[in-house]
Design a protein around this motif. Sequence first.
Motif, mmCIF file in Angstrom:
data_model
loop_
_atom_site.group_PDB
_atom_site.id
_atom_site.type_symbol
_atom_site.label_atom_id
_atom_site.label_comp_id
_atom_site.label_asym_id
_atom_site.label_seq_id
_atom_site.Cartn_x
_atom_site.Cartn_y
_atom_site.Cartn_z
ATOM 1 N N MET A 110 0.828 -1.206 0.000
ATOM 2 C CA MET A 110 0.000 0.000 0.000
ATOM 3 C C MET A 110 0.857 1.248 0.000
ATOM 4 N N ARG A 111 1.880 1.237 0.847
ATOM 5 C CA ARG A 111 2.735 2.426 0.924
ATOM 6 C C ARG A 111 3.545 2.599 -0.353
ATOM 7 N N ALA A 112 3.892 1.480 -0.961
ATOM 8 C CA ALA A 112 4.621 1.574 -2.226
ATOM 9 C C ALA A 112 3.754 2.242 -3.293
ATOM 10 N N VAL A 113 2.474 1.850 -3.336
ATOM 11 C CA VAL A 113 1.563 2.456 -4.302
ATOM 12 C C VAL A 113 1.432 3.950 -4.042
ATOM 13 N N ALA A 114 1.378 4.324 -2.769
ATOM 14 C CA ALA A 114 1.245 5.737 -2.427
ATOM 15 C C ALA A 114 2.432 6.534 -2.946
ATOM 16 N N ASP A 115 3.621 5.916 -2.916
ATOM 17 C CA ASP A 115 4.818 6.621 -3.374
ATOM 18 C C ASP A 115 4.796 6.838 -4.868
ATOM 19 N N ASP A 116 4.510 5.812 -5.613
ATOM 20 C CA ASP A 116 4.616 5.926 -7.062
ATOM 21 C C ASP A 116 3.810 4.799 -7.710
ATOM 22 N N HIS A 117 2.748 5.186 -8.413
ATOM 23 C CA HIS A 117 1.901 4.167 -9.043
ATOM 24 C C HIS A 117 2.701 3.257 -9.969
ATOM 25 N N GLN A 118 3.466 3.902 -10.855
ATOM 26 C CA GLN A 118 4.093 3.134 -11.923
ATOM 27 C C GLN A 118 5.179 2.220 -11.404
ATOM 28 N N ALA A 119 5.974 2.770 -10.475
ATOM 29 C CA ALA A 119 7.040 1.946 -9.913
ATOM 30 C C ALA A 119 6.447 0.743 -9.191
#
Lengths: 236, 358
Positions: A110-119
Amino acid sequence: MVAFAWAVQKFVFRHLVGQEPIILFMATIGLAYFLEGMGDLMWGSDIKTLKVGLPQGGSRWIEDMTSGLGGDDFYGFFIDKLDMVATVVAAILVMSLIAFAQYSKQGRAMRAVADDHQAALSVGISLNFIWVLVWSLAGLVALVAGVMWGAKSGVQFSLSLIALKALPVLMLGGFTSIPGAIVGGLIIGVGEKLFEYTIGGMIGGATENWFAYVLALIFLVFRPQGLFGEKIIERV
Amino acid sequence: MFYREAGDFKTSYEADSQTFPIKFDRYRFWAMIAVAYLVIPFIINDYWANAILVPFLIYAIAAIGLNILTGYCGQVSLGTGGFMAVGAYAMYKLMTAFPDVSVVIHVILAGGITAVVGAAFGLPSLRIKGFYLAVATLAAQFFLVWLFNKVAWFYNYSASGQINAPERFVGGVAVIGPNTDAWAKYMICLVFVTVCAIIARNLTRGTMGRKWMAIRDMDIAAEIIGVNPLQAKLSAFAVSSFFIGISGALFFSVYLGAVEVGEAFGIQKSFLVLFMVIIGGLGSIFGSFAGAGFLVLLPVALKVIGVDLLGWPTDIVAHLQLVIIGALIMFFLIKEPHGLAQFWRIAKEKLRLWPFPY
């Protein structure tokens, strides 16, 4: 709640992947209008009382226990039972949310998505799943808040604008930080009452309407990322 | 011929920088202006003026203002209602303080005062951006409404807390007050809309507009190529607030006549104008008109269809309206983030090539 989260994700937000946050924000305002209208259509717009078996009224026990502390004209603290239940529920909720976001696999994703959708997409995180998850979680938390609020002051659809006040709280604490949201909430909640009590009377009262926003505004000018937010780094 | 030009035939800079490069568009534009000025004032009645045309023109000014800030300069503002309130109260104070001066000057001055207030609230935009700024402008919204509610000086210590527009004349004809004819209301709004639209169009295609757009697209990159962000952002806030102030002044004096600030200029108004800009099209003057027309007509149309034709109860139609507006917002954001103006642009592209698209 999960089914609803899925529907929101499926019909609205899947199509907005990669858009600017402000577009998403406007879409949620549209969603709020939509739901408010639907709710009014289905259940009518009059105020309803909500009874879910939460304790009501003041706590005699605390009043009796604390009345001995002061002098003769001190009758003890008056605390609503509902407020105490709300405090406990909020504490449990916050703790479990922090634990979920920090330690579980889904929380990390979830936190990864918050940082950057594409990454996030490129390392194999399913955006669809995470978004359904996030909407379900947010819906669940909002549901608890709504039940609490509804038990206290009746259910009606103009509740939706009250939720706007959550934004300055979030800004003050900083995004990406759940403790920040708590501290921000405390600062704004306590601050606006104190301000109204001390200065508000002198300048006309009813300052609660704008205090939170002005405080957040002044604060953001000096610290744009909020109290606990991560430093904003911009690249061309 | 219906449509022309399917290539680049321009031979001079004047031809290149024309607002309507196609001859047919140009004729249609002048025809529309002619109808607006020469036909409608003679056939207009009270219902059309008060329910549709006057609010449409006034909201169009507000939408142009917000479009300059949000569509051209990329600074999202949720303070439109508050700035409209500044325009309205400035208008009221000026009208009561200097009764002999023409109201046209008052409207422009009210716009100027709003521009100053708007630039002041725009100062934080130098530090905070995007979503954060939107919330910061909420501060302007709530603070200004509260200010006009609580400080009695603004409503001349009237007991009800309302402001009422006194009767005023332009060239011997009443334009403000209870005895105003429908055509006079319509004409004064139309003149302001025309002037505002021309100013806005020419600002946005000049140096200033290009600076705004550079800031919108990426402010750090714009700063590197020599755009002064302080100047660009504050000028966008000032110009935008100027238009919004004018629309607020007209909204109060010409359209409503009496205003209670929390009701007329609350947060709902900010959202309404923002929706107009989104549905109409971000970064397009035509879009401002399209969005304003759409959102003014929609409730009227729904009411006519739902209440008068189908006989539904009023409250159901009112709720249905919320549902439809909400659904439309999401639909536009998903399908066409550039709004009605983009549909229009696509249609024109198709028409240029018609009937031989390849």
